[in-house]
Design an enzyme around this catalytic site. Structure first.
Site, short mmCIF file in Angstrom:
data_model
loop_
_atom_site.label_atom_id
_atom_site.label_comp_id
_atom_site.label_asym_id
_atom_site.label_seq_id
_atom_site.Cartn_x
_atom_site.Cartn_y
_atom_site.Cartn_z
N GLY A 46 0.83 -1.20 0.00
CA GLY A 46 0.00 0.00 0.00
C GLY A 46 0.86 1.24 0.00
CD GLN A 51 3.27 5.77 2.65
OE1 GLN A 51 2.31 5.21 2.15
NE2 GLN A 51 4.29 5.11 3.17
CB CYS A 91 5.19 2.09 7.18
SG CYS A 91 4.74 3.60 6.32
CG LEU A 92 6.49 0.93 1.11
CD1 LEU A 92 5.91 1.24 -0.26
CD2 LEU A 92 7.60 -0.11 1.01
CG HIS A 133 -0.44 1.19 7.29
ND1 HIS A 133 0.55 0.78 8.16
CD2 HIS A 133 0.18 2.00 6.40
CE1 HIS A 133 1.69 1.34 7.81
NE2 HIS A 133 1.51 2.08 6.73
CD GLU A 134 -1.05 2.33 2.84
OE1 GLU A 134 -0.64 3.50 2.70
OE2 GLU A 134 -0.29 1.38 3.08
CG HIS A 137 0.27 6.76 5.53
ND1 HIS A 137 1.40 7.25 6.15
CD2 HIS A 137 0.53 5.45 5.27
CE1 HIS A 137 2.30 6.27 6.26
NE2 HIS A 137 1.79 5.17 5.74
NI NI Z 1 2.66 3.31 5.59
#
Ligand code: NI
Length: 158
Positions: A46, A51, A91-92, A133-134, A137
């Site tokens: 995701g 991000q 998380c990226l 999670h997304e 963000h």
């Molecule tokens: Ni993330």
């Protein structure tokens, strides 16, 4: 399509609230393509627009093993949840780390597609976790704020 730079923890853009998408134009379609490419290249499941430094309420997710079932959510909102799951999350924007987070086990999201048509989608387990999670963000929340215990180092050699 182009890869975008993924912002990492400490970048103030990750703590800001994103603004609703008001129209789908060429620029937005390019952004979606770039987000998908960037997510797949980073082996993520995701990616949210903040991000990559874009404060729009836009999320891409793909939890399929081969990465061929992209889900694109404009202006997503969680409308119902049930159950709970406690498990590992990463998380990226927080490379090399993971941590334990409790999330609902089933999550229904209302969002708009690329034609600005409203739809609802329900996910369980990993997909439910990815929705939470997304969407966090988009409100400037990174999962590290919700971790139970310590962040762990991910051993990439494993
Ligand atoms: Ni993330």
């Amino acid at each position: 399509m182009a890869l975008r730079q993924i912002r990492t923890l400490g970048d103030p853009v990750l703590t800001k609230k994103a603004k609703p998408v008001k129209e789908v134009n060429e620029k937005l379609l390019d952004l979606v393509d770039d987000m998908l490419e960037t997510m797949y290249e980073a082996n993520g499941v995701g990616l949210a627009a903040p991000q990559i430094g874009v404060l729009k309420r836009l999320v891409v997710i793909d939890v399929s093993p081969e990465g061929e079932e992209p889900i694109i959510l404009l202006n997503p909102e969680i409308i119902s949840t049930s159950g709970s799951q406690t498990g590992d999350e990463g998380c990226l924007s927080v490379p090399g780390k993971s941590g334990t987070v409790t999330r609902p086990n089933e999550v229904t999201v209302r969002a708009m597609d690329l034609e600005m048509n409203e739809f609802e989608i329900t996910g369980t387990e990993l997909l439910a976790r990815a929705f939470c999670h997304e969407i966090d963000h988009l409100d400037g929340i990174v999962y590290v704020d919700k971790v139970e215990g310590e962040l762990r180092n991910v051993n990439s050699e494993r």
